[in-house]
Design a protein around this motif. Structure first.
Motif, short mmCIF file in Angstrom:
data_model
loop_
_atom_site.label_atom_id
_atom_site.label_comp_id
_atom_site.label_asym_id
_atom_site.label_seq_id
_atom_site.Cartn_x
_atom_site.Cartn_y
_atom_site.Cartn_z
N ASP A 185 0.79 -1.22 -0.15
CA ASP A 185 -0.10 -0.05 -0.03
C ASP A 185 0.99 1.23 0.03
O ASP A 185 0.20 2.45 0.20
CB ASP A 185 -1.05 0.04 1.20
N THR A 186 2.01 1.17 -0.03
CA THR A 186 2.89 2.31 -0.03
C THR A 186 2.71 3.25 -1.17
O THR A 186 2.67 4.51 -0.86
CB THR A 186 4.43 1.98 0.17
N PRO A 187 2.54 2.93 -2.29
CA PRO A 187 2.37 3.76 -3.49
C PRO A 187 1.03 4.56 -3.31
O PRO A 187 0.93 5.79 -3.51
CB PRO A 187 2.22 2.87 -4.69
N PHE A 188 0.05 3.90 -2.52
CA PHE A 188 -1.19 4.60 -2.27
C PHE A 188 -1.28 5.52 -1.37
O PHE A 188 -1.94 6.58 -1.55
CB PHE A 188 -2.29 3.56 -1.91
N ALA A 189 -0.26 5.31 -0.33
CA ALA A 189 0.10 6.47 0.55
C ALA A 189 0.55 7.84 -0.03
O ALA A 189 0.00 8.98 0.49
CB ALA A 189 0.91 6.08 1.62
N TYR A 190 1.51 7.59 -1.21
CA TYR A 190 1.81 8.91 -1.95
C TYR A 190 0.59 9.30 -2.69
O TYR A 190 0.30 10.52 -2.96
CB TYR A 190 2.95 8.59 -2.78
N LEU A 191 -0.05 8.59 -3.41
CA LEU A 191 -1.23 9.18 -4.08
C LEU A 191 -2.31 9.68 -3.10
O LEU A 191 -2.71 10.99 -3.72
CB LEU A 191 -1.89 7.94 -4.91
N LEU A 192 -2.70 9.35 -2.26
CA LEU A 192 -3.65 9.95 -1.17
C LEU A 192 -2.92 11.04 -0.51
O LEU A 192 -3.83 12.12 -0.45
CB LEU A 192 -4.02 9.03 -0.16
N VAL A 193 -1.79 11.31 -0.02
CA VAL A 193 -1.26 12.43 0.40
C VAL A 193 -1.26 13.60 -0.51
O VAL A 193 -1.80 14.74 -0.53
CB VAL A 193 0.16 12.28 0.81
N LYS A 194 -0.83 13.09 -2.15
CA LYS A 194 -0.80 14.23 -3.10
C LYS A 194 -2.19 14.74 -3.23
O LYS A 194 -2.51 15.89 -3.68
CB LYS A 194 -0.38 13.47 -4.34
N TRP A 195 -3.19 13.86 -3.19
CA TRP A 195 -4.38 14.22 -3.58
C TRP A 195 -5.24 14.88 -2.45
O TRP A 195 -5.94 16.06 -2.88
CB TRP A 195 -5.45 12.91 -3.96
N ALA A 196 -4.95 14.70 -1.17
CA ALA A 196 -5.39 15.58 -0.22
C ALA A 196 -4.84 16.87 -0.29
O ALA A 196 -5.52 17.76 0.26
CB ALA A 196 -5.11 14.62 1.18
N ARG A 197 -3.53 16.85 -0.29
CA ARG A 197 -2.94 18.39 -0.41
C ARG A 197 -3.71 19.18 -1.58
O ARG A 197 -3.63 20.42 -1.31
CB ARG A 197 -1.35 18.12 -0.44
N LYS A 198 -3.64 18.46 -2.62
CA LYS A 198 -4.18 19.13 -3.83
C LYS A 198 -5.61 19.92 -3.45
O LYS A 198 -5.72 20.82 -3.82
CB LYS A 198 -4.17 18.45 -4.93
N GLN A 199 -6.24 18.91 -2.87
CA GLN A 199 -7.68 19.24 -2.31
C GLN A 199 -7.76 20.44 -1.19
O GLN A 199 -8.33 21.41 -1.35
CB GLN A 199 -8.38 18.27 -1.84
N GLU A 200 -6.70 20.58 -0.28
CA GLU A 200 -6.72 21.35 0.57
C GLU A 200 -6.25 22.65 -0.07
O GLU A 200 -6.81 23.70 0.23
CB GLU A 200 -5.74 21.10 1.50
N VAL A 201 -5.20 22.86 -1.13
CA VAL A 201 -4.93 23.88 -1.80
C VAL A 201 -6.01 24.78 -2.52
O VAL A 201 -6.46 25.77 -2.36
CB VAL A 201 -3.64 23.78 -2.65
#
Length: 209
Positions: A185-201
């Motif tokens: 699940d490590t690659p999914f951690a990167y994807l979710l973090v990137k997505w969440a940060r993008k949504q926050e911005v």
């Protein structure tokens, strides 16, 4: 985005309690169905902690604990409601959802210990590396906390029920399986973090606008 991650965390947590009754086998590995789902909750707390901070991750863990207690209470109430004559599956219903008090206690104690440990280790590593090496803190925190979770749960739930060598075998088997899932699940951690940060911005931009 936080609302969705938090909802997913709590939803998977409750689902894992229901799926725990099902055992499946892969080769020599015999595991509860919850093993597939529960390990993902550690990924979610890591993502929440990475994007929203340590205290938010801790509040998510606390919310999960309270939700489990409430869920168990309602399951207990519904299980013990008098069954309608037309409902002929009361015994099966009790077997699947009723569980045992000992298993429930084991689940709650292992959850509290392991999830808080996961958050603590993750953020100690984050304090050293900043936003770098997400893969390292995601894996180290999950691997360590899963060892605690698996050991506490199996020892409390099955001590005296199965022979000691079987008990140790259950701990090792489940832990190895959870390690594999954690690495995958490590690659999914990167994807979710990137997505969440993008949504926050994006949300921040809307607030400024």
């Amino acid at each position: 985005m936080f609302v969705y991650l938090n909802a997913l965390f709590v939803g998977l947590l409750l689902l894992s309690n229901i799926l725990a009754v099902k055992l499946f086998q892969i080769g020599e590995f015999i595991l509860p169905g919850a093993a597939v789902v529960y390990v993902i909750t550690y990924l979610l707390t890591d993502v929440i902690g990475e994007v929203y901070g340590k205290e938010t991750a801790r509040k998510t863990v606390q919310a999960g604990f309270i939700t489990q207690l409430i869920g168990m209470l309602f399951i207990f109430i519904v299980v013990h409601l008098p069954a309608a004559p037309a409902f002929g599956l009361q015994e099966e219903f009790e077997q699947i959802l009723g569980g045992s008090f000992r298993v429930m206690i084991a689940s709650l104690l292992s959850y509290l210990a392991s999830q808080h440990l996961d958050v603590t280790i993750f953020h100690r590593l984050k304090a050293n590396h900043g936003e770098k090496k997400l893969w390292l803190r995601n894996n180290i925190s999950t691997m360590t906390s899963q060892l605690i979770d698996t050991s506490i749960f199996i020892v409390i739930a099955f001590w005296g029920v199965v022979p000691f060598n079987v008990l140790i075998g259950m701990v090792i088997t489940q832990y190895v399986f959870k390690l594999i899932i954690a690495i995958i699940d490590t690659p999914f951690a990167y994807l979710l973090v990137k997505w969440a940060r993008k949504q926050e911005v994006h949300q921040e931009g809307l607030r400024v606008y």
